[in-house]
Design an enzyme around this catalytic site. Sequence first.
Site, PDB file in Angstrom:
ATOM      1  CG  HIS A 179       3.202 123.716 -18.146  1.00 16.46           C
ATOM      2  ND1 HIS A 179       3.507 125.066 -18.165  1.00 16.46           N
ATOM      3  CD2 HIS A 179       3.991 123.169 -17.186  1.00 16.46           C
ATOM      4  CE1 HIS A 179       4.439 125.323 -17.256  1.00 16.46           C
ATOM      5  NE2 HIS A 179       4.749 124.189 -16.651  1.00 16.46           N
ATOM      6  CG  HIS A 184       8.833 122.759 -18.432  1.00 22.21           C
ATOM      7  ND1 HIS A 184       9.732 123.504 -17.688  1.00 22.21           N
ATOM      8  CD2 HIS A 184       7.651 122.814 -17.760  1.00 22.21           C
ATOM      9  CE1 HIS A 184       9.129 123.982 -16.609  1.00 22.21           C
ATOM     10  NE2 HIS A 184       7.865 123.591 -16.637  1.00 22.21           N
ATOM     11  CB  SER A 243       2.827 126.385 -21.932  1.00 22.10           C
ATOM     12  OG  SER A 243       2.890 126.719 -20.547  1.00 22.10           O
TER      13      SER A 243
END
Length: 263
Positions: A179, A184, A243
């Site tokens: 993730h 990000h 993700s």
Amino acid sequence: TAKLLVLDEKDVHWFPRHISELDSIAHRTLDAGVDLESDHPGFHDQVYRARRAELANNALQHSWDKPIPYIEYTKEEIETWGAVWDRMEDLWKRYACKEFLHSMSLFKENCGYSRENIPQQRDISEFLRKRTNFQMRPVAGLLSSRDFLNGLAFRVFFSTQYIRHHSQPLYTPEPDICHELLGHAPMFADRDFADFSQEIGLASLGASDEDVDKLAHCYWHSVEFGLCREGGQNKAYGAGLLSSFGELEYACGADHPGADQPP
């Protein structure tokens, strides 16, 4: 002096005034990265739990003025990463915003991104510093909204270092490196996105609990699950979408109700 108006002092929540004070924030995790719920896929796997404890301890030993230590990921961890990569790669081409795709190409060239390799936070952080003055910071577990957003004010992204359990590579009940690094990190290579993220963080410094909740909702609906419009289609820029194959397909697929409407 007769024209000076002295206002009463206003009590505000403590907030960091220097990047070094993020060290104390990094130790205020809501969980230690090893406090797994009973329904977590790795709950009964003692080897996995020991590995989580090792990585959590590494994060707790880190300080703001030291390089992020390299982690030697195991064969099993790399295979889990590769399974996520394989599932997401085609979806990125179809549904990710152009800024993400451009940043991902840069990360492949400069940060070791590939299905066979889990990139190191140090390499990502050094690249981001040069490009947008953002940086990664290892953290042992989840932080409160206030503490997490305070980090963004200093252009610091608190990132976990553990990976989801290998038995269910396409599912995680909490943020993990898939993730953080696939969702990000690439977007922080975009200057406008990095500046926007910092603005949310700056607004959180000393803010009331009510305002922090509002900022957290803003963050959730943008940085985490944000959509934009490109060429008449909805594209994803939020990490929670980029993700997760299920979230990304649902949000951007043609079968989704309202897919033909701007987000």
